[in-house]
Design a protein around this motif. Structure first.
Motif, PDB file in Angstrom:
ATOM      1  N   GLU A 143       0.833  -1.200   0.000  1.00 46.75           N
ATOM      2  CA  GLU A 143       0.000   0.000   0.000  1.00 46.75           C
ATOM      3  C   GLU A 143       0.871   1.254   0.000  1.00 46.75           C
ATOM      4  N   GLY A 144       0.597   2.152  -0.966  1.00 47.92           N
ATOM      5  CA  GLY A 144       1.343   3.388  -1.092  1.00 47.92           C
ATOM      6  C   GLY A 144       2.774   3.207  -1.582  1.00 47.92           C
ATOM      7  N   SER A 145       3.059   2.042  -2.159  1.00 45.37           N
ATOM      8  CA  SER A 145       4.432   1.741  -2.576  1.00 45.37           C
ATOM      9  C   SER A 145       4.818   2.408  -3.890  1.00 45.37           C
ATOM     10  N   GLY A 146       3.820   2.717  -4.710  1.00 47.54           N
ATOM     11  CA  GLY A 146       4.117   3.230  -6.043  1.00 47.54           C
ATOM     12  C   GLY A 146       4.319   2.130  -7.073  1.00 47.54           C
ATOM     13  N   PHE A 147       4.281   0.873  -6.645  1.00 45.78           N
ATOM     14  CA  PHE A 147       4.389  -0.273  -7.547  1.00 45.78           C
ATOM     15  C   PHE A 147       3.038  -0.955  -7.666  1.00 45.78           C
ATOM     16  N   ALA A 148       2.766  -1.512  -8.851  1.00 48.26           N
ATOM     17  CA  ALA A 148       1.496  -2.197  -9.079  1.00 48.26           C
ATOM     18  C   ALA A 148       1.412  -3.469  -8.246  1.00 48.26           C
ATOM     19  N   ALA A 149       0.186  -3.880  -7.940  1.00 48.14           N
ATOM     20  CA  ALA A 149      -0.053  -5.054  -7.110  1.00 48.14           C
ATOM     21  C   ALA A 149       0.441  -6.329  -7.783  1.00 48.14           C
TER      22      ALA A 149
END
Length: 424
Positions: A82-88
């Motif tokens: 969450e909030g990582s900036g990377f897609a799931a």
């Protein structure tokens, strides 16, 4: 449902990455079948080693240059926390894998041009710089929409530069880098007589050459179709256009090349190179014409380069990738137009400018990298090593080592004894 959709996209891009990875075997066997037997091992090792160096250069530097992303964060962030900036679900990671196989095509393309006389270590160093800096610069301009290039084209010509699967971004850039490297190296020993006449060097193994072309052709449908990068945007038009361009290239090269098997198999690749840019917007007839033009152009340009200009580009990478890639970038601006059956949304002036930019980045970047290496470390094998072959000079083993084994006296005696026994 969203989790399932993301998982399908991850698998989709992963399969595309594996298909393009398999294309590197095609690059290897295409080169193995073309070069002389004394350089076949070097071709195989060079392609594989270049892929490894490319992956590292692209992971640590190149991908960041192109897309402004760094993977030097925790694994929990990489998989889309969450909030990582990377897609799931690690979608960005398989996207990197997919695009890394594209980036590694740059040295694989160059390899065919510089075959049979290039030093091994300097070539690996060139690969690191090309994949870490030169290629990502143009990739970032086009696919990463960085550096303001696409915005300027959109504002000036009403459309950005369109290159769906890399006619220019990958192939033209790689082909023009290859031309720069070939010019820096010079011709192979004995390739031209003192009076300038060409000395024929036929392919060493037509079946290997054909195998390489077939592997590349099959993998190309992953290269093109899966450039959509998601199932939702997948289009059967890309698959059909790729097929039609391939067929056009084969038949054109068959006619123009007068049944030459090397030209026929490379004709398929010429058509596929050219259709990459506009495969998602062209009508299939436009793709067929594009492939046919590229196939004929490859034969003509390869001959012109080798015979008239005395440029010893072993696999014709400038003609096949550099020029057919440029043809594809421009053809997208023509056959992508609605008036010619395309889907529209492209601009011929934007395609011309974008294609020229790719040519300049590739050629100037290639001159800079190989020129620097030539002036410092040297990039060419010494004459003795080149004469004996890169296999023995660099790897200390040939492709057929049993043929080079000395025949001992006891082996001769055993053979004579066996012959006597057969006589009774």
């Amino acid at each position: 449902m969203e989790t399932a959709k993301t998982g399908v996209d991850v698998l989709f891009v992963l399969l595309g990455a594996v298909m393009v990875l398999a294309m590197h075997a095609g690059f290897a066997f295409l080169e193995v079948g073309t070069v002389r037997r004394k350089n076949q091992v070097n071709a195989l090792v060079k392609i594989l080693s270049d892929f490894a160096v490319s992956t590292l250069a692209y992971f640590f530097v190149g991908y960041g240059v192109a897309y402004g992303t760094s993977f030097l964060v925790g694994a929990g962030t990489l998989v889309g926390g969450e909030g990582s900036g990377f897609a799931a679900q690690g979608y960005d990671l398989v996207k990197f894998f997919f695009l890394a196989t594209f980036a590694a095509a740059i040295p694989a393309i160059v390899s065919g041009g510089i075959a049979e006389r290039a030093k091994f270590l300097p070539q690996l160093m060139a690969t690191a710089v090309l994949v870490g800096l030169v290629y990502p610069l143009f990739e970032g301009m086009v696919w990463g929409t960085r550096f303001g290039a696409q915005e300027w084209l959109q504002a000036t010509f009403g459309a950005a530069f369109h290159d769906f699967a890399g006619s220019v971004v990958v192939h033209a850039v790689g082909g023009w880098i290859g031309l720069a490297a070939v010019l820096m190296l010079g011709a192979r020993l004995g390739r031209y007589r003192k009076d300038g006449r060409l000395v024929a060097v036929p392919p060493s193994n037509i079946p290997f050459l054909a195998l390489g072309a077939w592997i590349l052709s099959v993998g190309w449908f992953g290269f093109n179709v899966m450039s959509a990068q998601s199932v939702a945007t997948l289009s059967g038009l890309v698959a059909l256009n790729s097929l039609m361009a391939m067929v056009g290239g084969i038949l054109s090269a068959l006619v123009v090349g007068r049944n030459d098997p090397g030209f026929v198999h490379n004709g398929a690749l010429a058509g596929l190179v050219a259709v990459c840019a506009g495969s998602d917007v062209m009508h299939p007839v436009g793709a067929l014409i594009t492939g046919a033009v590229a196939g004929g152009a490859f034969v003509w340009l390869f001959t012109l380069c080798q015979v008239k200009w005395k440029i010893d580009d072993v696999l014709g990478v400038w003609a096949l990738h550099g020029m057919c890639g440029a043809i594809g970038g421009i053809a997208c601006g023509l056959f992508g137009q609605q008036m010619l059956g395309g889907l529209g949304g492209v601009s011929l002036p934007a395609q011309l400018v974008g294609t020229l930019a790719g040519v300049v980045v590739g050629f100037v970047g290639g001159l800079a990298v190989y020129g620097t290496l030539k002036a410092t470390l040297g990039i060419r094998l010494d004459p003795e090593a080149e004469f004996s072959g890169a296999d023995l000079a660099i790897h200390q083993i040939g492709a057929y080592p049993e043929e080079a084994m000395p025949v001992h006296d006891d082996a001769i005696a055993m053979a004579a004894h066996a012959a006597n026994l057969r006589r009774g």
